[in-house]
Design an enzyme around this catalytic site. Structure first.
Site, PDB file in Angstrom:
ATOM      1  N   ASN A   8       0.868  -1.181   0.000  1.00  0.00           N
ATOM      2  CA  ASN A   8       0.000   0.000   0.000  1.00  0.00           C
ATOM      3  C   ASN A   8       0.905   1.232   0.000  1.00  0.00           C
ATOM      4  O   ASN A   8       1.399   1.635   1.044  1.00  0.00           O
ATOM      5  CB  ASN A   8      -0.905  -0.023   1.248  1.00  0.00           C
ATOM      6  CG  ASN A   8      -1.787   1.210   1.323  1.00  0.00           C
ATOM      7  OD1 ASN A   8      -1.922   1.945   0.344  1.00  0.00           O
ATOM      8  ND2 ASN A   8      -2.394   1.438   2.481  1.00  0.00           N
ATOM      9  N   LYS A  10       0.191   4.241  -0.402  1.00  0.00           N
ATOM     10  CA  LYS A  10      -0.443   5.459   0.136  1.00  0.00           C
ATOM     11  C   LYS A  10       0.016   6.661  -0.703  1.00  0.00           C
ATOM     12  O   LYS A  10       0.134   6.560  -1.921  1.00  0.00           O
ATOM     13  CB  LYS A  10      -0.097   5.665   1.617  1.00  0.00           C
ATOM     14  CG  LYS A  10      -0.225   4.419   2.466  1.00  0.00           C
ATOM     15  CD  LYS A  10      -0.212   4.757   3.936  1.00  0.00           C
ATOM     16  CE  LYS A  10       0.011   3.515   4.749  1.00  0.00           C
ATOM     17  NZ  LYS A  10      -0.347   3.681   6.151  1.00  0.00           N
ATOM     18  N   HIS A  95      -9.736   0.982   4.694  1.00  0.00           N
ATOM     19  CA  HIS A  95      -8.457   1.222   5.380  1.00  0.00           C
ATOM     20  C   HIS A  95      -8.702   2.227   6.508  1.00  0.00           C
ATOM     21  O   HIS A  95      -9.526   3.143   6.372  1.00  0.00           O
ATOM     22  CB  HIS A  95      -7.427   1.762   4.388  1.00  0.00           C
ATOM     23  CG  HIS A  95      -6.048   1.793   4.954  1.00  0.00           C
ATOM     24  ND1 HIS A  95      -5.629   2.809   5.788  1.00  0.00           N
ATOM     25  CD2 HIS A  95      -5.013   0.932   4.853  1.00  0.00           C
ATOM     26  CE1 HIS A  95      -4.386   2.558   6.163  1.00  0.00           C
ATOM     27  NE2 HIS A  95      -3.985   1.416   5.606  1.00  0.00           N
ATOM     28  N   GLU A  97      -7.149   4.730   7.434  1.00  0.00           N
ATOM     29  CA  GLU A  97      -6.973   6.145   7.066  1.00  0.00           C
ATOM     30  C   GLU A  97      -8.201   6.670   6.329  1.00  0.00           C
ATOM     31  O   GLU A  97      -8.541   7.849   6.423  1.00  0.00           O
ATOM     32  CB  GLU A  97      -5.683   6.306   6.245  1.00  0.00           C
ATOM     33  CG  GLU A  97      -4.458   6.171   7.146  1.00  0.00           C
ATOM     34  CD  GLU A  97      -3.246   5.547   6.505  1.00  0.00           C
ATOM     35  OE1 GLU A  97      -3.125   5.554   5.265  1.00  0.00           O
ATOM     36  OE2 GLU A  97      -2.400   5.026   7.268  1.00  0.00           O
ATOM     37  N   GLU A 164      -5.637  -5.093  10.712  1.00  0.00           N
ATOM     38  CA  GLU A 164      -4.663  -4.024  10.902  1.00  0.00           C
ATOM     39  C   GLU A 164      -5.006  -3.225  12.157  1.00  0.00           C
ATOM     40  O   GLU A 164      -5.815  -2.278  12.092  1.00  0.00           O
ATOM     41  CB  GLU A 164      -4.700  -3.061   9.709  1.00  0.00           C
ATOM     42  CG  GLU A 164      -4.373  -3.708   8.391  1.00  0.00           C
ATOM     43  CD  GLU A 164      -3.779  -2.694   7.434  1.00  0.00           C
ATOM     44  OE1 GLU A 164      -2.614  -2.862   7.084  1.00  0.00           O
ATOM     45  OE2 GLU A 164      -4.460  -1.728   7.078  1.00  0.00           O
ATOM     46  N   GLY A 170       1.981   2.390  10.798  1.00  0.00           N
ATOM     47  CA  GLY A 170       2.888   3.530  10.624  1.00  0.00           C
ATOM     48  C   GLY A 170       3.591   3.988  11.893  1.00  0.00           C
ATOM     49  O   GLY A 170       4.184   5.065  11.914  1.00  0.00           O
ATOM     50  N   SER A 210       3.079  -1.913  10.566  1.00  0.00           N
ATOM     51  CA  SER A 210       4.523  -1.829  10.823  1.00  0.00           C
ATOM     52  C   SER A 210       5.267  -3.131  10.505  1.00  0.00           C
ATOM     53  O   SER A 210       6.190  -3.521  11.219  1.00  0.00           O
ATOM     54  CB  SER A 210       4.785  -1.389  12.268  1.00  0.00           C
ATOM     55  OG  SER A 210       4.310  -0.073  12.462  1.00  0.00           O
TER      56      SER A 210
END
Ligand code: PEP
Length: 251
Positions: A8, A10, A95, A97, A164, A170, A210
């Site tokens: 991904n 991003k 996701h 985000e 996740e 992150g 991560s």
């Protein structure tokens, strides 16, 4: 079953020369690891470039998002049909985000899953608790149920689920492989209640949060975990090549 590694990108990748370099090194790495399935989810505009560079490799093209709408006055949106037309095979949906920065609700996630599934795209549904406090497993499992509420059984059976934990994305603070595995087992039970345990057993479950070349093997050596969804480390050519290599060695 081959392990699945989903990159991904991003907006970490935001230049065309950066994308080209990363794609070329990923294609080279994919040749070392023939037992690994790789999907690259680049920003929409880069999809034709991804398709051109991965041609004749074992890599597939994914997208990071799509519209729940099919056609009409939806400025700035990209439909499932358009993604399919441009050679996209997989799409990330829900996701964290998208959920927490762009306020995507569970209801919108369901609509996106329907839109993608109807077009024959392979949805990668992301779920995960925001914090590991209190009864976090209940929060997680409620989110899983709400994200597939009303979704046709035939579509649920074809989902890929990425567990996740949001706090691990992150942050450099990955989950423990044991806790990730236990959460995945619980998620599978929710799926089994909707589609039966046999069909649920066949759903591919990924871990994300991560993941790097240093910890990938700890996660995907478990039979419960069918691969990984990788953000930051997938945009580092050396680290991603090492991730592919380590995954290939595991099979
Ligand atoms: C992600 O983007 O879903 C993700 C897991 O990111 P990172 O690997 O950077 O934590």
């Amino acid at each position: 079953m081959k392990k699945l590694i989903v990159a991904n990108w991003k907006l970490y990748v935001n230049r065309s020369d950066q994308a080209l370099k990363l794609l070329k090194s990923t294609v080279r790495a994919s040749k070392m690891g023939s037992g690994v399935k790789i999907v690259i989810c680049a920003p929409f505009l880069m999809v034709p470039t991804v398709n051109a560079i991965i041609k004749r490799s074992s890599i597939s093209t994914g997208a990071q998002n799509l519209s729940e709408g099919t056609q009409g006055a939806f400025t700035g949106e990209v439909s499932a049909h358009l993604l399919k037309d441009y050679g996209v095979e997989y799409v990330i949906i829900g996701h964290s985000e998208r959920r927490y920065i762009f306020d995507e609700t569970d209801e919108v996630v369901v609509q996106k899953l329907i839109a993608a599934s109807k077009e024959g795209l392979k949805p990668i549904l992301c779920v995960g608790e925001q914090k590991r406090v209190g009864n976090w497993k209940k929060t997680l499992l409620n989110q899983v149920s709400a994200s597939i509420k009303g979704l046709d059984k035939k579509y649920i059976a074809k989902l890929i689920i990425a567990y996740e934990p949001v706090w691990a994305i992150g942050t450099g603070n990955a989950d423990t492989p044991q806790d990730a595995k236990e959460a995945i087992i619980e998620i599978r039970k929710v799926l089994a209640r909707r589609i039966g345990s046999k069909a649920a057993a066949n759903i591919r479950m990924l871990y994300g949060g991560s993941v790097t070349s240093k910890n990938i093997a700890n996660f995907i050596s478990s039979a419960e975990i069918g691969g990984a969804l990788i953000g930051r480390a997938s945009t580092n050519p050396k680290d991603f090549a090492l991730i592919i290599k380590k995954t290939a060695l595991l099979k």
